[in-house]
Scaffold this motif. Structure first.
Motif, PDB file in Angstrom:
ATOM      1  N   PRO A  30       4.951  -6.483 -22.378  1.00 19.13           N
ATOM      2  CA  PRO A  30       5.419  -6.793 -21.030  1.00 19.13           C
ATOM      3  C   PRO A  30       5.221  -8.267 -20.700  1.00 19.13           C
ATOM      4  N   HIS A  31       6.152  -8.802 -19.954  1.00 22.43           N
ATOM      5  CA  HIS A  31       6.121 -10.212 -19.558  1.00 22.43           C
ATOM      6  C   HIS A  31       6.065 -10.254 -18.041  1.00 22.43           C
ATOM      7  N   LEU A  32       4.928 -10.602 -17.507  1.00 24.01           N
ATOM      8  CA  LEU A  32       4.746 -10.562 -16.065  1.00 24.01           C
ATOM      9  C   LEU A  32       5.493 -11.701 -15.380  1.00 24.01           C
ATOM     10  N   ALA A  33       6.034 -11.393 -14.211  1.00 18.85           N
ATOM     11  CA  ALA A  33       6.832 -12.374 -13.468  1.00 18.85           C
ATOM     12  C   ALA A  33       5.975 -13.251 -12.569  1.00 18.85           C
ATOM     13  N   GLY A  34       4.767 -12.791 -12.233  1.00 16.92           N
ATOM     14  CA  GLY A  34       3.897 -13.577 -11.372  1.00 16.92           C
ATOM     15  C   GLY A  34       3.696 -12.974 -10.000  1.00 16.92           C
ATOM     16  N   GLY A  35       4.619 -12.112  -9.573  1.00 18.18           N
ATOM     17  CA  GLY A  35       4.501 -11.532  -8.242  1.00 18.18           C
ATOM     18  C   GLY A  35       4.096 -10.078  -8.231  1.00 18.18           C
ATOM     19  N   GLU A  36       3.792  -9.520  -9.392  1.00 19.39           N
ATOM     20  CA  GLU A  36       3.496  -8.087  -9.453  1.00 19.39           C
ATOM     21  C   GLU A  36       2.230  -7.713  -8.678  1.00 19.39           C
ATOM     22  N   GLU A  38       0.773  -9.142  -6.104  1.00 20.36           N
ATOM     23  CA  GLU A  38       0.998  -9.188  -4.662  1.00 20.36           C
ATOM     24  C   GLU A  38       1.893  -8.037  -4.212  1.00 20.36           C
ATOM     25  N   ALA A  39       2.890  -7.697  -5.032  1.00 23.54           N
ATOM     26  CA  ALA A  39       3.778  -6.589  -4.675  1.00 23.54           C
ATOM     27  C   ALA A  39       3.014  -5.272  -4.646  1.00 23.54           C
ATOM     28  N   VAL A  40       2.141  -5.055  -5.619  1.00 23.69           N
ATOM     29  CA  VAL A  40       1.341  -3.835  -5.636  1.00 23.69           C
ATOM     30  C   VAL A  40       0.362  -3.822  -4.469  1.00 23.69           C
ATOM     31  N   ARG A  41      -0.249  -4.961  -4.194  1.00 25.26           N
ATOM     32  CA  ARG A  41      -1.191  -5.036  -3.063  1.00 25.26           C
ATOM     33  C   ARG A  41      -0.486  -4.688  -1.755  1.00 25.26           C
ATOM     34  N   ALA A  42       0.689  -5.257  -1.553  1.00 28.33           N
ATOM     35  CA  ALA A  42       1.427  -4.973  -0.324  1.00 28.33           C
ATOM     36  C   ALA A  42       1.792  -3.499  -0.220  1.00 28.33           C
ATOM     37  N   THR A  43       2.118  -2.902  -1.354  1.00 30.81           N
ATOM     38  CA  THR A  43       2.461  -1.480  -1.345  1.00 30.81           C
ATOM     39  C   THR A  43       1.239  -0.631  -1.034  1.00 30.81           C
ATOM     40  N   LEU A  44       0.107  -0.967  -1.623  1.00 34.46           N
ATOM     41  CA  LEU A  44      -1.124  -0.251  -1.316  1.00 34.46           C
ATOM     42  C   LEU A  44      -1.466  -0.358   0.164  1.00 34.46           C
ATOM     43  N   GLU A  45      -1.324  -1.552   0.701  1.00 37.25           N
ATOM     44  CA  GLU A  45      -1.654  -1.752   2.115  1.00 37.25           C
ATOM     45  C   GLU A  45      -0.686  -1.020   3.036  1.00 37.25           C
ATOM     46  N   VAL A 213      12.764  -6.023 -18.592  1.00 36.22           N
ATOM     47  CA  VAL A 213      12.095  -5.953 -17.297  1.00 36.22           C
ATOM     48  C   VAL A 213      11.432  -4.587 -17.223  1.00 36.22           C
ATOM     49  N   THR A 214      10.216  -4.543 -16.695  1.00 41.61           N
ATOM     50  CA  THR A 214       9.428  -3.330 -16.757  1.00 41.61           C
ATOM     51  C   THR A 214       8.798  -3.015 -15.413  1.00 41.61           C
ATOM     52  N   ALA A 215       8.567  -1.747 -15.195  1.00 39.73           N
ATOM     53  CA  ALA A 215       7.759  -1.310 -14.062  1.00 39.73           C
ATOM     54  C   ALA A 215       6.434  -0.759 -14.585  1.00 39.73           C
ATOM     55  N   GLY A 216       6.153  -0.998 -15.877  1.00 49.70           N
ATOM     56  CA  GLY A 216       4.996  -0.401 -16.519  1.00 49.70           C
ATOM     57  C   GLY A 216       5.293   1.031 -16.912  1.00 49.70           C
ATOM     58  N   GLY A 217       6.539   1.411 -16.803  1.00 48.17           N
ATOM     59  CA  GLY A 217       7.031   2.766 -16.999  1.00 48.17           C
ATOM     60  C   GLY A 217       8.237   2.923 -16.095  1.00 48.17           C
ATOM     61  N   GLY A 218       8.816   4.089 -16.093  1.00 48.15           N
ATOM     62  CA  GLY A 218       9.922   4.337 -15.177  1.00 48.15           C
ATOM     63  C   GLY A 218      11.282   4.227 -15.824  1.00 48.15           C
ATOM     64  N   GLY A 219      12.261   4.746 -15.117  1.00 48.06           N
ATOM     65  CA  GLY A 219      13.640   4.702 -15.571  1.00 48.06           C
ATOM     66  C   GLY A 219      14.566   4.811 -14.387  1.00 48.06           C
ATOM     67  N   ALA A 220      15.856   4.899 -14.675  1.00 48.21           N
ATOM     68  CA  ALA A 220      16.847   5.043 -13.611  1.00 48.21           C
ATOM     69  C   ALA A 220      18.034   5.824 -14.129  1.00 48.21           C
ATOM     70  N   LEU A 221      18.578   6.642 -13.250  1.00 49.05           N
ATOM     71  CA  LEU A 221      19.820   7.374 -13.510  1.00 49.05           C
ATOM     72  C   LEU A 221      20.858   6.841 -12.540  1.00 49.05           C
ATOM     73  N   ALA A 262       7.506   1.141  -8.610  1.00 53.86           N
ATOM     74  CA  ALA A 262       8.720   0.553  -8.048  1.00 53.86           C
ATOM     75  C   ALA A 262       8.457  -0.872  -7.576  1.00 53.86           C
ATOM     76  N   ALA A 263       7.286  -1.114  -7.021  1.00 49.61           N
ATOM     77  CA  ALA A 263       6.939  -2.463  -6.558  1.00 49.61           C
ATOM     78  C   ALA A 263       6.869  -3.437  -7.730  1.00 49.61           C
ATOM     79  N   VAL A 264       6.312  -2.965  -8.858  1.00 56.85           N
ATOM     80  CA  VAL A 264       6.263  -3.816 -10.057  1.00 56.85           C
ATOM     81  C   VAL A 264       7.684  -4.121 -10.533  1.00 56.85           C
ATOM     82  N   GLY A 265       8.534  -3.096 -10.573  1.00 55.76           N
ATOM     83  CA  GLY A 265       9.910  -3.304 -10.989  1.00 55.76           C
ATOM     84  C   GLY A 265      10.657  -4.268 -10.088  1.00 55.76           C
TER      85      GLY A 265
END
Length: 397
Positions: A30-36, A38-45, A213-221, A262-265
């Motif tokens: 995985p190649h992190l974008a730099g905002g993951e 903060e995105a996860v923190r905001a989602t947790l909050e 691009v990764t969400a650490g897992g996940g997919g889409a239909l 989803a926030a990571v994605g």
């Protein structure tokens, strides 16, 4: 840009020069974008953790914008998306599901688990994807037998688009729906500049940890048929009917993507084009730097599309190179460089022993000679030169 250490919760983001933090050069980390973070923190909050709320909805909208599909469902994995696709297409026990033999097992595994019969078709040497001419001939034979497949599932192999226009033309003649396994092709383009998978009845994408691009897992239909996605969404939420009590007229699954993933994605998707460009540059550098070695050929890019080059795959001719694919793989492994054989064709897998097939010689040859080289978009130039030097030294040895 960097990578979270996989074994240390809360560890700092580390750069990725050479072997750190994995101890070796991985194939496609995985190649992190730099905002993951903060995105996860905001989602947790926000309090939204389950597969509901703003993050999954926003991720689905972003996927739709990237692919051009009218309707999208984010799922726990690409395999889950395939399972839902088979359900909404009405696959039942005894139905035939046709797919190229050169693919990952997940392409057909959910259908087989539903009682369907897989039929494997060979790939063409010009793109390594489902051979449309073979498909057309086999469909005509199946029509005469009165046993057409329930669905045909072409694969955008290693992020390289299948010849979807030709495949759709062959299937449309007989009214057979097409489900495109575009798991590794987010960001790829086919004829006319359309996104990979677009035009199929349904298309599936993956955001596994090894994808561009990764969400650490996940997919889409995805589909342009909103009713199909609505049906899949219903099944993904345990097929719960709209009642105050728990009412179920069929059974479903817990397949919705969590808000955290989803926030990571969402943090990753804006860099899709840059990541594809980087993977393509890595592939081009391999091809140029290894061009002087006899017995090496890279996966071709057919005229009908632009591949993501998710993985850089090389063919090793033992007679010309001086060693076979497996000897080269072992030599790289001893130097801390991860590489993998090309997919083992499904008709050669013990799990599908005796499954019907058409051809398979092309896929078998590609497996015997194909080797995937490290292709992560976070690779430095020195990382890639390390691989190139290792291949040169083994060839000379």
């Amino acid at each position: 840009m960097g990578y979270l250490h996989p074994a240390l919760p809360g560890a700092a983001v580390l750069p990725f020069p050479g072997r750190a933090p994995y101890g070796r050069l991985p194939l496609s980390p995985p190649h992190l974008a730099g905002g993951e973070i903060e995105a996860v923190r905001a989602t947790l909050e926000s309090g939204w953790l389950a597969p509901a709320g703003p993050a999954p909805a926003a991720f689905e909208a972003a996927i739709g914008a990237a692919t051009g599909f009218a309707a999208t469902l984010a799922t726990t994995s690409g395999t889950a998306a395939l399972h839902l696709a088979y359900r909404v297409l009405g696959v039942a026990p005894g139905d035939e599901v046709w797919a190229p033999t050169l693919t990952f097992v997940a392409t057909v595994a959910p259908a087989v688990q539903m009682g369907a019969v897989p039929r494997f078709l060979d790939v063409n040497p010009t793109g390594w994807t489902l051979d449309p001419d073979l498909l057309a001939a086999e469909l005509a034979l199946a029509a005469r037998r009165g046993r057409l497949p329930r669905v045909v599932v072409p694969v955008d192999l290693y992020g390289q688009c299948c010849d979807l226009d030709a495949i759709l033309g062959a299937c449309d003649r007989w009214g057979v729906p097409v489900l495109c396994d575009s798991a590794a092709a987010m960001g790829a383009a086919q004829r006319g500049g359309q996104h990979a998978g677009r035009g199929a009845r349904l298309a599936v994408y993956s955001f596994n940890g090894n994808k561009i691009v990764t969400a650490g897992g996940g997919g889409a239909l995805c589909s342009d048929d909103a009713a199909l996605i609505a049906r899949a969404r219903h099944l993904a939420g345990q097929a719960k009917e709209p009642a105050a009590h728990y009412q179920h007229e069929t059974t479903g699954y817990t397949y919705g993507l969590s808000s955290l993933l989803a926030a990571v994605g969402l943090a990753q998707l804006p860099l899709l084009e840059a990541r594809v460009a980087r993977r393509r540059a890595i592939f081009a550098h391999y091809a140029q730097a290894l061009a002087d070695l006899p017995g090496l050929d890279f996966i071709p890019e057919p005229a009908w599309g632009r591949a993501t080059r998710w993985l850089s795959v090389v063919l090793v001719d033992p007679a010309a190179f001086g060693a076979d694919r497996e000897a080269l793989r072992r030599a790289l492994d001893q130097q801390g460089i991860e590489s993998r054989p090309a997919w083992k064709p499904l008709h050669l897998q013990p799990a599908f022993r005796g499954a019907p097939r058409a051809g398979g010689a092309v896929a078998a040859r590609l497996f015997e000679r194909g080797l995937c080289l490290p292709s992560g978009s976070g690779m430095t130039q020195s990382d890639q030169d390390w691989v190139i030097d290792a291949v040169h030294r083994h060839a000379r040895g």
